[in-house]
Design an enzyme around this catalytic site. Sequence first.
Site, PDB file in Angstrom:
ATOM      1  CB  ALA A  59      -0.896   0.099   1.268  1.00 11.91           C
ATOM      2  N   GLY A  99       0.754  -4.945   0.966  1.00 11.68           N
ATOM      3  CA  GLY A  99      -0.552  -4.986  -0.126  1.00 11.68           C
ATOM      4  C   GLY A  99      -0.056  -5.579  -1.342  1.00 11.68           C
ATOM      5  CD  GLU A 102      -2.726  -7.626   2.638  1.00 11.28           C
ATOM      6  OE1 GLU A 102      -2.225  -6.363   2.487  1.00 11.28           O
ATOM      7  OE2 GLU A 102      -3.597  -7.797   3.349  1.00 11.28           O
ATOM      8  CD  GLU A 122       0.912  -5.167   5.770  1.00  6.96           C
ATOM      9  OE1 GLU A 122       1.630  -6.319   6.248  1.00  6.96           O
ATOM     10  OE2 GLU A 122       0.385  -5.508   4.561  1.00  6.96           O
TER      11      GLU A 122
HETATM   12  N1  CAA Z   1       4.367   3.368   0.266  1.00  7.85           N
HETATM   13  C1  CAA Z   1       4.846   4.860  -0.025  1.00  7.85           C
HETATM   14  N2  CAA Z   1       6.055   4.835  -0.303  1.00  7.85           N
HETATM   15  C2  CAA Z   1       6.890   4.002  -0.214  1.00  7.85           C
HETATM   16  C3  CAA Z   1       6.578   2.680   0.020  1.00  7.85           C
HETATM   17  C4  CAA Z   1       5.367   2.435   0.265  1.00  7.85           C
HETATM   18  N3  CAA Z   1       4.848   1.090   0.700  1.00  7.85           N
HETATM   19  N4  CAA Z   1       7.689   1.825   0.193  1.00  7.85           N
HETATM   20  C5  CAA Z   1       8.678   2.522  -0.237  1.00  7.85           C
HETATM   21  N5  CAA Z   1       8.480   3.732  -0.498  1.00  7.85           N
HETATM   22  C6  CAA Z   1       9.332   5.043  -1.068  1.00  7.85           C
HETATM   23  C7  CAA Z   1      10.040   5.486  -0.020  1.00  7.85           C
HETATM   24  O1  CAA Z   1       9.636   6.538   1.075  1.00  7.85           O
HETATM   25  C8  CAA Z   1      11.249   6.058  -0.741  1.00  7.85           C
HETATM   26  O2  CAA Z   1      10.680   7.369  -1.122  1.00  7.85           O
HETATM   27  P1  CAA Z   1      11.742   8.705  -1.306  1.00  7.85           P
HETATM   28  O3  CAA Z   1      12.588   8.388  -2.344  1.00  7.85           O
HETATM   29  O4  CAA Z   1      10.858   9.887  -1.382  1.00  7.85           O
HETATM   30  O5  CAA Z   1      12.349   8.818  -0.089  1.00  7.85           O
HETATM   31  C9  CAA Z   1      11.217   5.359  -1.831  1.00  7.85           C
HETATM   32  O6  CAA Z   1       9.790   4.581  -2.080  1.00  7.85           O
HETATM   33  C10 CAA Z   1      12.264   4.012  -2.188  1.00  7.85           C
HETATM   34  O7  CAA Z   1      12.121   3.381  -0.834  1.00  7.85           O
HETATM   35  P2  CAA Z   1      13.534   3.180  -0.084  1.00  7.85           P
HETATM   36  O8  CAA Z   1      14.528   4.390   0.132  1.00  7.85           O
HETATM   37  O9  CAA Z   1      13.106   2.565   1.130  1.00  7.85           O
HETATM   38  O10 CAA Z   1      14.232   2.082  -1.016  1.00  7.85           O
HETATM   39  P3  CAA Z   1      14.879   0.853  -0.493  1.00  7.85           P
HETATM   40  O11 CAA Z   1      15.438   0.152  -2.016  1.00  7.85           O
HETATM   41  O12 CAA Z   1      15.927   0.864   0.536  1.00  7.85           O
HETATM   42  O13 CAA Z   1      13.804  -0.197   0.125  1.00  7.85           O
HETATM   43  C11 CAA Z   1      11.768  -1.513  -0.052  1.00  7.85           C
HETATM   44  C12 CAA Z   1      12.774  -0.627  -0.664  1.00  7.85           C
HETATM   45  C13 CAA Z   1      12.352  -2.586   0.591  1.00  7.85           C
HETATM   46  C14 CAA Z   1      10.388  -1.594  -0.474  1.00  7.85           C
HETATM   47  C15 CAA Z   1      11.510  -0.226   1.489  1.00  7.85           C
HETATM   48  O14 CAA Z   1      11.169   0.931   0.811  1.00  7.85           O
HETATM   49  C16 CAA Z   1      10.190  -0.911   2.127  1.00  7.85           C
HETATM   50  O15 CAA Z   1      10.488  -1.635   3.130  1.00  7.85           O
HETATM   51  N6  CAA Z   1       9.006  -0.472   2.073  1.00  7.85           N
HETATM   52  C17 CAA Z   1       7.781  -0.411   2.899  1.00  7.85           C
HETATM   53  C18 CAA Z   1       7.157  -1.834   2.636  1.00  7.85           C
HETATM   54  C19 CAA Z   1       6.207  -1.722   3.449  1.00  7.85           C
HETATM   55  O16 CAA Z   1       5.973  -1.512   4.872  1.00  7.85           O
HETATM   56  N7  CAA Z   1       4.978  -2.244   2.930  1.00  7.85           N
HETATM   57  C20 CAA Z   1       3.774  -2.527   3.709  1.00  7.85           C
HETATM   58  C21 CAA Z   1       2.805  -1.454   3.397  1.00  7.85           C
HETATM   59  S1  CAA Z   1       1.512  -1.512   4.219  1.00  7.85           S
HETATM   60  C22 CAA Z   1       0.311  -2.212   3.509  1.00  7.85           C
HETATM   61  O17 CAA Z   1       0.736  -2.742   2.592  1.00  7.85           O
HETATM   62  C23 CAA Z   1      -0.912  -2.433   3.953  1.00  7.85           C
HETATM   63  C24 CAA Z   1      -1.981  -3.242   3.664  1.00  7.85           C
HETATM   64  O18 CAA Z   1      -2.405  -4.096   3.868  1.00  7.85           O
HETATM   65  C25 CAA Z   1      -3.165  -2.646   2.494  1.00  7.85           C
END
Ligand code: CAA
Length: 688
Positions: A59, A99, A102, A122
């Site tokens: 998400a 997500g 999912e 999450e």
């Molecule tokens: N939503 C919004 N922005 C996100 C994102 C997300 N899920 N994941 C990453 N980004 C953004 C970061 O903020 C970053 O933005 P900026 O460049 O503007 O700072 C950019 O994407 C790149 O991310 P990273 O700097 O973290 O890059 P990385 O290569 O080191 O890591 C990653 C990539 C492993 C995907 C890491 O960003 C990460 O762990 N992201 C979060 C994953 C997460 O927690 N997902 C679950 C979301 S909640 C959900 O999905 C709920 C549901 O059930 C519906």
Amino acid sequence: MTEPQSGKVSEIILDTPPVNALGAGLRRHLLAAIEAADADPAVEAIVLRGAGSVFSAGADIAEFAADDMGEPWHPLVLDRIEACSKPVIAAITGVCLGGGLETALACHYRIADASARFALPEVTLGILPGAGGTQRLPRLMGAREALAMMTGGRMIDAGQALALGVVDEVVDGDVAAAARELAASAGRPPIRRTGALPVPADLAEAVAEARARLPVAALSTAPARIIDSVAAITPDFAAGCAVETALFSELRTTEAARALQHAFFGERKVSRIPGLARDVKARPVAKVGIVGGGLMGTGIAIALLNAGLSVIVVETRDDAREKSRETAAKAVERDAAKGRITQTVAESRIAALSMAAGLEALGDVDLVIEAVFEDLAAKEQVFTALDRIVRPDTILASNTSTLDLDAIAAFVADPSRVVGLHFFSPANIMRLLEVVRGAATGPDVLATAMAFAKRVGKVGVVSGVCDGFIGNRMFEEYLRQAYFLLEEGALPQGVDRAMERWGMAMGPLRVLDLAGQDIGWAIRKRRAVEQPDRPYSGIPDRVCELGRFGQKVGRGIYQYPDGRTAVADPLIDDLIVAYSQEIGVERRLIEDAEIVDRCLLALINEGARIVGEGIAYRPVDVDMIYLNGYGFARERGGPMFQADEIGLATVLEKIRALAAGRNGWAWEPAPLLVELAAQGKRFADPNV
Ligand code: CAA
């Protein structure tokens, strides 16, 4: 997003760079594309994949803070995918998180390549998988494994996902091509709806076990709600999803969820240096010299070796040099023994470490980190010698935590090459790296230091030059209040317990015992000369006068009968009570709420002063320092986040009330706090 048709296969591509986050726009496209493909009589099967090297990071986290998360609701889109009358195959490469996973679970078949990584993280954001994850994953992999994965936010690789039944196939090479080929073939997989799979056989047992493992008190209720949601699995998939949705909505607005999401974005925001020209490039860093093979230098060496860098440790004393080498090698070997790295990786890390007795060995390194004794004359010796020895483009960093970085920079001909890299002990464990920007530090040197922090897995936060930099300068005010609380009526165990219950990993007095009471004593002696108008309580000095220098000598404010566990000492309680009497303070009962308020407000006020002075770029920088270096609970978001939670007008009111009380001189409100409170603003406002 309009998908190329390949024969009878329709391809739907998730394409919102950089990580294909499933924001409202992408969800709209996904829904429209699946409906169109389902309705198109020419399409027989559908492949769903991510553009670029990732499937999806889930998400769009930024949406959680919004009142309205946007249409269409993610679970609805996924139900539509699952209900599709044609086989939907997910082709997964790179991260497939939250997500994103999912979404893949709602498809009828999943193929991954070896780069694929899966998690439902999450819980780390204070929420639960709210798009059917708690209902579908346990049906695929069993409740026990799914609960472990969801409550721990654990990441698994393609091989593990295959073994656990999360994916159906792992292929070498182009996974999208493999998925297309399979979809077009006569042997394409049948429709298998995850939501229609039976209730996992181990459900009741796994739920009971997971509940029993929950900590008694927790700042985030997300793990408990994840278990509740899994417990709601019944043959009626929709009913379970309704429970999941209700629990997701409950969690989304909790303080812990907001704090954890603040931390997620904050850790990324701090790497952006305001005003840094776009064309400024970080210099490559592959080979690093470390001067000083003590505890800190060795910890830094381990952190760097773990990041795959080549390291030379310079230590003049033979025994210390050998000890440093041994400690570093042992740390790497321990990782191999625990299966965290392979033996081959361990060997290459150990081979990347070399030891030297003199600075001459550093003629060809990209970066030098000085970690010698905290004494300006010692630093002068090192930096003047380095100036002669290293290449002209080598960056010179000091790990000083107390000295003036600009004075150190003045020891070399070109002070623009000097930067502070303040590691926190143990340097191979603690995530914080304060990157100290001197008056002359070059922009590319600063950019290199920040890139280096990321490379070695640290959260780099820039601090300007001031005594104590950001973290320790604030900590001093926090400690000052902890001591005053003792002389007014609290006892050490009461102060520490209140702060630990509230969310500090360790109470302030235990921290001091761990760091060494003698270190605090030396600082207080210095302060007595520099700031005679800002006196400390005499209590910690009395403790030091008894030779009780903390855990390392088995006694400090606490006693340590087994060398590690802090046990209250009646002798210290008596000392404190006698001290109050001596200074004529009538001791009173101090509630936990007052302890927390005073310690927290001290951090907030000094943090605001630091931001106002431009020592920290933004309030969020202060928060990230406290979360990553000082054991401030992530679920509490940091001192400045807390100030916003309380409301700045209330914070100011409380500080003014304290300023009117005992030792009120310590409570002069920070100008930035006064200004923001007057404007009705928050520290989170983008222009602060
Ligand atoms: N939503 C919004 N922005 C996100 C994102 C997300 N899920 N994941 C990453 N980004 C953004 C970061 O903020 C970053 O933005 P900026 O460049 O503007 O700072 C950019 O994407 C790149 O991310 P990273 O700097 O973290 O890059 P990385 O290569 O080191 O890591 C990653 C990539 C492993 C995907 C890491 O960003 C990460 O762990 N992201 C979060 C994953 C997460 O927690 N997902 C679950 C979301 S909640 C959900 O999905 C709920 C549901 O059930 C519906």
